[in-house]
Write a protein that holds these residues in place. Structure first.
Motif, PDB file in Angstrom:
ATOM      1  N   TYR A 198      33.236 -22.583  43.025  1.00 57.03           N
ATOM      2  CA  TYR A 198      33.939 -21.339  42.679  1.00 57.03           C
ATOM      3  C   TYR A 198      35.036 -21.277  43.912  1.00 57.03           C
ATOM      4  O   TYR A 198      35.767 -20.129  44.180  1.00 57.03           O
ATOM      5  CB  TYR A 198      33.038 -20.247  42.830  1.00 57.03           C
ATOM      6  N   SER A 199      35.372 -22.059  44.453  1.00 59.46           N
ATOM      7  CA  SER A 199      36.366 -22.358  45.672  1.00 59.46           C
ATOM      8  C   SER A 199      38.119 -22.145  44.916  1.00 59.46           C
ATOM      9  O   SER A 199      38.678 -23.129  45.366  1.00 59.46           O
ATOM     10  CB  SER A 199      36.645 -23.150  46.578  1.00 59.46           C
ATOM     11  N   TRP A 200      38.184 -21.294  43.797  1.00 55.45           N
ATOM     12  CA  TRP A 200      39.631 -21.457  43.390  1.00 55.45           C
ATOM     13  C   TRP A 200      40.589 -20.874  44.247  1.00 55.45           C
ATOM     14  O   TRP A 200      40.528 -19.736  44.848  1.00 55.45           O
ATOM     15  CB  TRP A 200      39.638 -20.305  42.217  1.00 55.45           C
ATOM     16  N   HIS A 201      41.497 -21.637  44.238  1.00 55.05           N
ATOM     17  CA  HIS A 201      42.927 -21.231  44.983  1.00 55.05           C
ATOM     18  C   HIS A 201      44.290 -22.030  44.455  1.00 55.05           C
ATOM     19  O   HIS A 201      44.162 -22.669  43.347  1.00 55.05           O
ATOM     20  CB  HIS A 201      42.679 -21.755  46.469  1.00 55.05           C
ATOM     21  N   SER A 202      45.207 -21.380  44.924  1.00 56.95           N
ATOM     22  CA  SER A 202      46.702 -21.673  44.441  1.00 56.95           C
ATOM     23  C   SER A 202      47.559 -21.536  45.172  1.00 56.95           C
ATOM     24  O   SER A 202      47.520 -20.897  46.351  1.00 56.95           O
ATOM     25  CB  SER A 202      46.942 -21.146  42.866  1.00 56.95           C
ATOM     26  N   VAL A 203      48.818 -21.910  44.836  1.00 59.23           N
ATOM     27  CA  VAL A 203      50.248 -21.388  45.648  1.00 59.23           C
ATOM     28  C   VAL A 203      51.111 -21.090  44.616  1.00 59.23           C
ATOM     29  O   VAL A 203      51.298 -21.777  43.564  1.00 59.23           O
ATOM     30  CB  VAL A 203      50.738 -22.598  46.474  1.00 59.23           C
ATOM     31  N   SER A 204      51.514 -19.861  44.778  1.00 61.29           N
ATOM     32  CA  SER A 204      52.447 -19.324  43.967  1.00 61.29           C
ATOM     33  C   SER A 204      53.721 -19.959  44.047  1.00 61.29           C
ATOM     34  O   SER A 204      54.239 -20.363  44.822  1.00 61.29           O
ATOM     35  CB  SER A 204      52.633 -17.720  44.263  1.00 61.29           C
ATOM     36  N   LYS A 205      54.451 -19.773  42.861  1.00 60.88           N
ATOM     37  CA  LYS A 205      55.930 -20.234  42.728  1.00 60.88           C
ATOM     38  C   LYS A 205      56.744 -20.008  44.049  1.00 60.88           C
ATOM     39  O   LYS A 205      56.950 -18.847  44.289  1.00 60.88           O
ATOM     40  CB  LYS A 205      56.567 -19.924  41.458  1.00 60.88           C
ATOM     41  N   ILE A 206      57.371 -21.063  44.611  1.00 60.98           N
ATOM     42  CA  ILE A 206      58.070 -20.793  45.760  1.00 60.98           C
ATOM     43  C   ILE A 206      59.583 -20.330  45.201  1.00 60.98           C
ATOM     44  O   ILE A 206      60.278 -20.845  44.316  1.00 60.98           O
ATOM     45  CB  ILE A 206      58.282 -22.111  46.424  1.00 60.98           C
ATOM     46  N   ASN A 207      60.141 -19.273  45.751  1.00 66.88           N
ATOM     47  CA  ASN A 207      61.220 -18.679  45.365  1.00 66.88           C
ATOM     48  C   ASN A 207      61.784 -18.095  46.737  1.00 66.88           C
ATOM     49  O   ASN A 207      61.806 -17.027  46.978  1.00 66.88           O
ATOM     50  CB  ASN A 207      61.190 -17.743  44.401  1.00 66.88           C
ATOM     51  N   PHE A 208      62.275 -19.104  47.645  1.00 69.68           N
ATOM     52  CA  PHE A 208      62.884 -18.663  48.936  1.00 69.68           C
ATOM     53  C   PHE A 208      63.943 -19.454  49.348  1.00 69.68           C
ATOM     54  O   PHE A 208      63.936 -20.789  49.225  1.00 69.68           O
ATOM     55  CB  PHE A 208      61.537 -19.082  50.079  1.00 69.68           C
ATOM     56  N   GLY A 209      64.934 -19.024  49.941  1.00 67.24           N
ATOM     57  CA  GLY A 209      65.985 -19.545  50.643  1.00 67.24           C
ATOM     58  C   GLY A 209      66.883 -20.386  49.597  1.00 67.24           C
ATOM     59  O   GLY A 209      66.870 -19.998  48.419  1.00 67.24           O
ATOM     60  N   ASN A 210      67.503 -21.296  49.917  1.00 70.03           N
ATOM     61  CA  ASN A 210      68.483 -22.354  49.041  1.00 70.03           C
ATOM     62  C   ASN A 210      67.553 -23.339  48.197  1.00 70.03           C
ATOM     63  O   ASN A 210      66.290 -23.346  48.532  1.00 70.03           O
ATOM     64  CB  ASN A 210      69.450 -22.925  49.922  1.00 70.03           C
ATOM     65  N   LYS A 211      68.129 -23.955  47.520  1.00 68.01           N
ATOM     66  CA  LYS A 211      67.541 -24.963  46.809  1.00 68.01           C
ATOM     67  C   LYS A 211      67.012 -26.218  47.409  1.00 68.01           C
ATOM     68  O   LYS A 211      65.917 -26.992  46.970  1.00 68.01           O
ATOM     69  CB  LYS A 211      68.416 -25.516  45.523  1.00 68.01           C
ATOM     70  N   ASP A 212      67.272 -26.315  48.690  1.00 67.90           N
ATOM     71  CA  ASP A 212      66.729 -27.376  49.507  1.00 67.90           C
ATOM     72  C   ASP A 212      65.454 -27.094  50.332  1.00 67.90           C
ATOM     73  O   ASP A 212      65.150 -27.807  51.046  1.00 67.90           O
ATOM     74  CB  ASP A 212      67.913 -27.888  50.508  1.00 67.90           C
ATOM     75  N   TYR A 213      65.083 -25.683  50.275  1.00 69.24           N
ATOM     76  CA  TYR A 213      63.963 -25.326  51.073  1.00 69.24           C
ATOM     77  C   TYR A 213      62.599 -26.086  50.680  1.00 69.24           C
ATOM     78  O   TYR A 213      62.402 -26.428  49.307  1.00 69.24           O
ATOM     79  CB  TYR A 213      63.399 -23.752  50.901  1.00 69.24           C
TER      80      TYR A 213
END
Length: 252
Positions: A226-241
């Motif tokens: 039950y160790s459910w985890h994720s990373v949300s969609k990255i929307n930070f800085g410029n396209k090279d972040y």
């Protein structure tokens, strides 16, 4: 760093999540941050704009010979003290996380044998009567627009440790940490959710903790069904972040 700082449990149900502030010597952490390796040509593609490489790759073996700061981290992670601190401190909770799997409990209750060298050969007696534990290090990069879908991690993983390397001190970047959920469905096989299952997950799952993407704090959790985890969609800085982190995992 032989005397490891104790950790504080952020959550204990439905999974164990813990944190240690100022985990590395600050000078070492900053040297690694400023000398964080670029994505190599022989990277592993994990889908959804997530890339990385691990300690079993030729690139890793090369950089720890040329980057003294990463070599220092390598020596720390593969030290007997590091292994014993985390494994012994968390052993009871590792057992509780596997309480529904008799075979895993039986294996874990055998004396632990830390395998420092991935290619180390052990004799037949130790194979039968000892529980072999390995540590893996991986460098993770998520590009702008990338994400990690909800999952629980592989069956053989016991402990996951994460150290983040942000580029700024902006609030927006500090929100790029890892999401942890309360979700009633077990995920023994570590199925990565997609499509309809992905949408259904977010209808039923409850976000219970989100780590801060901050400097020199170690976040960790114990693998379970039950160790459910994720990373949300990255929307930070410029396209090279790039969202950069080092992940340290214990396996059996």
């Amino acid at each position: 760093m032989k005397n490891f700082k104790s950790f504080v449990f952020e959550k204990t149900t439905p999974l164990y999540i813990f944190k240690t502030e100022n985990f590395l010597d600050n000078n070492l952490y900053e040297k690694i941050r400023f000398n964080f390796p670029e994505i190599p040509k022989d990277y592993t593609d994990y889908d959804n704009l997530k890339f990385g490489f691990s300690n079993v790759s030729d690139h890793y073996k090369s950089i720890i010979k040329t980057n003294s700061y990463l070599r220092e981290l390598h020596d720390l992670v593969y030290s007997k003290e590091f292994f014993e601190f985390f494994y012994n401190s968390l052993f009871t909770k590792i057992l509780l996380a596997r309480k529904d799997n008799f075979l895993h409990l039986f294996k874990l209750l055998r004396p632990a044998k830390f395998i420092k060298d991935q290619e180390e050969r052990i004799n037949f007696f130790k194979k039968i009567f000892y529980n072999k534990i390995k540590i893996g290090i991986s460098f993770s990069y998520i590009k702008n627009g990338g994400f990690i879908v909800p999952h629980t991690d592989g069956i053989g993983k016991l402990i996951s440790l994460m150290i983040y390397f942000p580029d700024t001190e902006l609030l927006e970047e500090s929100e790029l940490g890892t999401n942890f959920y309360n979700h009633k469905a077990p995920n023994y096989q570590n199925k990565h959710l997609k499509g309809k299952n992905f949408d259904e997950f977010y209808k039923k799952a409850e976000l219970i903790y989100k780590s801060k993407f901050d400097r020199n704090n170690l976040y960790g959790f114990i693998k379970s069904n039950y160790s459910w985890h994720s990373v949300s969609k990255i929307n930070f800085g410029n396209k090279d972040y790039l969202r950069k982190s080092i992940n340290i995992n214990f396996y059996f």
